[in-house]
Design a protein around this motif. Structure first.
Motif, short mmCIF file in Angstrom:
data_model
loop_
_atom_site.label_atom_id
_atom_site.label_comp_id
_atom_site.label_asym_id
_atom_site.label_seq_id
_atom_site.Cartn_x
_atom_site.Cartn_y
_atom_site.Cartn_z
N LEU A 161 -97.11 -9.74 32.65
CA LEU A 161 -98.07 -8.87 32.00
C LEU A 161 -99.13 -9.66 31.23
O LEU A 161 -100.27 -9.24 31.12
N GLY A 162 -98.79 -10.83 30.75
CA GLY A 162 -99.68 -11.60 29.90
C GLY A 162 -100.73 -12.43 30.62
O GLY A 162 -101.41 -13.25 29.99
N ILE A 163 -100.90 -12.26 31.92
CA ILE A 163 -101.89 -13.07 32.64
C ILE A 163 -103.29 -12.84 32.08
O ILE A 163 -104.03 -13.79 31.83
N SER A 164 -103.65 -11.61 31.85
CA SER A 164 -104.98 -11.30 31.31
C SER A 164 -105.11 -11.79 29.87
O SER A 164 -106.17 -12.26 29.46
N TYR A 165 -104.04 -11.70 29.11
CA TYR A 165 -104.06 -12.13 27.72
C TYR A 165 -104.20 -13.65 27.63
O TYR A 165 -104.93 -14.15 26.76
N ALA A 166 -103.53 -14.38 28.51
CA ALA A 166 -103.66 -15.84 28.51
C ALA A 166 -105.07 -16.26 28.88
O ALA A 166 -105.59 -17.24 28.35
N ALA A 167 -105.72 -15.51 29.76
CA ALA A 167 -107.08 -15.87 30.18
C ALA A 167 -108.09 -15.63 29.06
O ALA A 167 -108.97 -16.47 28.83
N ILE A 168 -107.99 -14.51 28.36
CA ILE A 168 -108.97 -14.19 27.32
C ILE A 168 -108.67 -14.92 26.02
O ILE A 168 -109.56 -15.54 25.43
N ILE A 169 -107.45 -14.90 25.57
CA ILE A 169 -107.11 -15.43 24.25
C ILE A 169 -106.99 -16.95 24.27
O ILE A 169 -107.52 -17.64 23.41
N ASP A 170 -106.28 -17.49 25.26
CA ASP A 170 -106.05 -18.93 25.31
C ASP A 170 -106.97 -19.66 26.27
O ASP A 170 -106.98 -20.88 26.30
N GLY A 171 -107.73 -18.93 27.09
CA GLY A 171 -108.62 -19.56 28.05
C GLY A 171 -107.88 -20.21 29.20
O GLY A 171 -108.41 -21.11 29.85
N LYS A 172 -106.65 -19.78 29.47
CA LYS A 172 -105.86 -20.37 30.54
C LYS A 172 -105.88 -19.44 31.75
O LYS A 172 -105.52 -18.29 31.65
N THR A 173 -106.33 -19.97 32.85
CA THR A 173 -106.38 -19.20 34.09
C THR A 173 -105.61 -19.94 35.16
O THR A 173 -105.13 -21.06 34.95
N TRP A 174 -105.53 -19.31 36.30
CA TRP A 174 -104.83 -19.82 37.47
C TRP A 174 -103.38 -20.14 37.13
O TRP A 174 -102.70 -19.34 36.51
N LEU A 175 -102.87 -21.29 37.50
CA LEU A 175 -101.45 -21.59 37.34
C LEU A 175 -101.06 -21.73 35.86
O LEU A 175 -99.96 -21.33 35.47
N GLN A 176 -101.96 -22.27 35.05
CA GLN A 176 -101.67 -22.38 33.62
C GLN A 176 -101.51 -21.00 32.99
O GLN A 176 -100.66 -20.79 32.14
N GLY A 177 -102.33 -20.06 33.42
CA GLY A 177 -102.23 -18.70 32.91
C GLY A 177 -100.94 -18.02 33.33
O GLY A 177 -100.34 -17.26 32.56
N VAL A 178 -100.51 -18.28 34.55
CA VAL A 178 -99.25 -17.70 35.03
C VAL A 178 -98.08 -18.26 34.23
O VAL A 178 -97.17 -17.53 33.83
N LYS A 179 -98.10 -19.56 33.99
CA LYS A 179 -97.03 -20.19 33.19
C LYS A 179 -97.03 -19.65 31.76
O LYS A 179 -95.97 -19.36 31.20
N GLN A 180 -98.22 -19.53 31.18
CA GLN A 180 -98.33 -19.01 29.82
C GLN A 180 -97.85 -17.55 29.77
O GLN A 180 -97.17 -17.14 28.84
N SER A 181 -98.21 -16.78 30.77
CA SER A 181 -97.80 -15.39 30.84
C SER A 181 -96.29 -15.27 30.97
O SER A 181 -95.66 -14.42 30.33
N PHE A 182 -95.69 -16.12 31.79
CA PHE A 182 -94.24 -16.11 31.96
C PHE A 182 -93.54 -16.46 30.65
O PHE A 182 -92.53 -15.85 30.29
N ALA A 183 -94.08 -17.45 29.93
CA ALA A 183 -93.49 -17.83 28.64
C ALA A 183 -93.60 -16.68 27.63
O ALA A 183 -92.64 -16.39 26.90
N PHE A 184 -94.75 -16.01 27.60
CA PHE A 184 -94.92 -14.87 26.70
C PHE A 184 -94.00 -13.72 27.10
O PHE A 184 -93.33 -13.13 26.26
N GLY A 185 -93.96 -13.41 28.39
CA GLY A 185 -93.13 -12.31 28.86
C GLY A 185 -91.65 -12.55 28.62
O GLY A 185 -90.92 -11.63 28.26
N SER A 186 -91.20 -13.77 28.80
CA SER A 186 -89.78 -14.04 28.59
C SER A 186 -89.42 -14.06 27.11
O SER A 186 -88.31 -13.68 26.74
N SER A 187 -90.35 -14.47 26.24
CA SER A 187 -90.03 -14.49 24.82
C SER A 187 -90.15 -13.11 24.17
O SER A 187 -89.52 -12.85 23.15
N HIS A 188 -90.95 -12.22 24.73
CA HIS A 188 -91.13 -10.87 24.19
C HIS A 188 -90.65 -9.79 25.16
O HIS A 188 -91.15 -8.68 25.13
N PHE A 189 -89.69 -10.13 26.01
CA PHE A 189 -89.29 -9.23 27.08
C PHE A 189 -88.83 -7.87 26.55
O PHE A 189 -89.30 -6.82 26.99
#
Length: 184
Positions: A85-113
Motif C-alpha cells: 500500500l505504501g508505494i505511493s507514499y514512498a514516492a511522494i514523501i521519501d522520493g523513492k520510486t521503482w525498486l527502492q519504493g517497493v522495498k520501502q513500501s514493504f517495510a512500512f506495510g510489514s511494520s504497520h500491518f
C-alpha cells in the motif's frame, strides 16, 4: 455457478492501479500540511505528476500480484495489498520510486500491518454504513438511480480521502522514525 469471476478480477486489477494513482494528490496535501506549509494546488499537482509514471508501472505489477493472490481465497491478496500500500507514499514523501519504493513500501506495510488492517476494516464498515444511510434517505426522497449512484460515489470519495490522509500521517510518523536506517 454463474459468478462472473474474470470480469470481477479485471475490474479489481484496474481499480487497484487507479487506487495507487488517486492517492498521490492526497499524500502531497498531507505532506504540505505536516510541514506547516500552505497547501497549494500547483505544488500538489506537481508532486502528484512527478512520480506518476513509475507509480503506474509499479502498480501494474503489484495489482497483478494482488489480484492473483486474491484468487487464492482472498487473504493472500489482502496481505499483498497491505504490504504494498505504501508505494505511493514512498514516492511522494521519501522520493523513492521503482525498486527502492517497493522495498520501502514493504517495510512500512510489514511494520504497520495490523494498524493498516484495522484502518481498512474500520473504513470498510464506515463505508457500508454511510452508503446504506445515504441510499436509504435518498431513496425515501427520490427514486432516481443517477442521484443514488452519484451520492454513493461522493460519500465514498470523502471516506477514501480521509483514509488516504490517515495513512499518510502513519507513514510520516514511521518515516521520521526510520530516518537513518536503510531499507534493504
Amino acid at each position: 455457478m454463474g459468478i462472473p469471476l474474470w470480469p470481477a478480477l479485471i475490474k479489481s486489477f484496474f481499480m487497484f492501479i487507479a487506487l495507487f494513482l488517486i492517492q498521490l494528490p492526497f499524500i502531497s496535501m498531507a505532506l504540505q500540511y505536516a510541514r506547516n506549509e500552505d497547501i497549494r494546488l500547483g505544488k500538489t499537482l506537481a508532486d502528484a505528476f512527478q512520480p506518476m509514471l513509475s507509480i503506474y508501472v509499479m502498480s501494474f505489477f503489484v495489482s497483478f500480484l494482488i489480484v492473483t493472490g486474491s484468487l487464492l481465497l482472498i487473504i493472500p491478496g489482502l496481505v499483498l495489498f497491505l504490504l504494498f500500500l505504501g508505494i505511493s507514499y514512498a514516492a511522494i514523501i521519501d522520493g523513492k520510486t521503482w525498486l527502492q519504493g517497493v522495498k520501502q513500501s514493504f517495510a512500512f506495510g510489514s511494520s504497520h500491518f495490523f494498524k493498516l488492517l484495522g484502518l481498512l476494516f474500520v473504513f470498510a464498515v464506515l463505508g457500508l454504513i454511510t452508503s446504506f444511510a445515504v441510499l436509504f434517505v435518498l431513496y425515501l426522497v427520490t427514486g432516481f438511480y443517477l442521484i443514488l449512484n452519484v451520492s454513493v460515489i461522493i460519500t465514498n470519495s470523502l471516506l477514501f480521502s480521509i483514509l488516504f490522509f490517515t495513512v499518510s500521517f502513519y507513514y510520516l510518523d514511521w518515516s521520521d522514525g526510520a530516518v537513518g536506517t536503510e531499507v534493504i
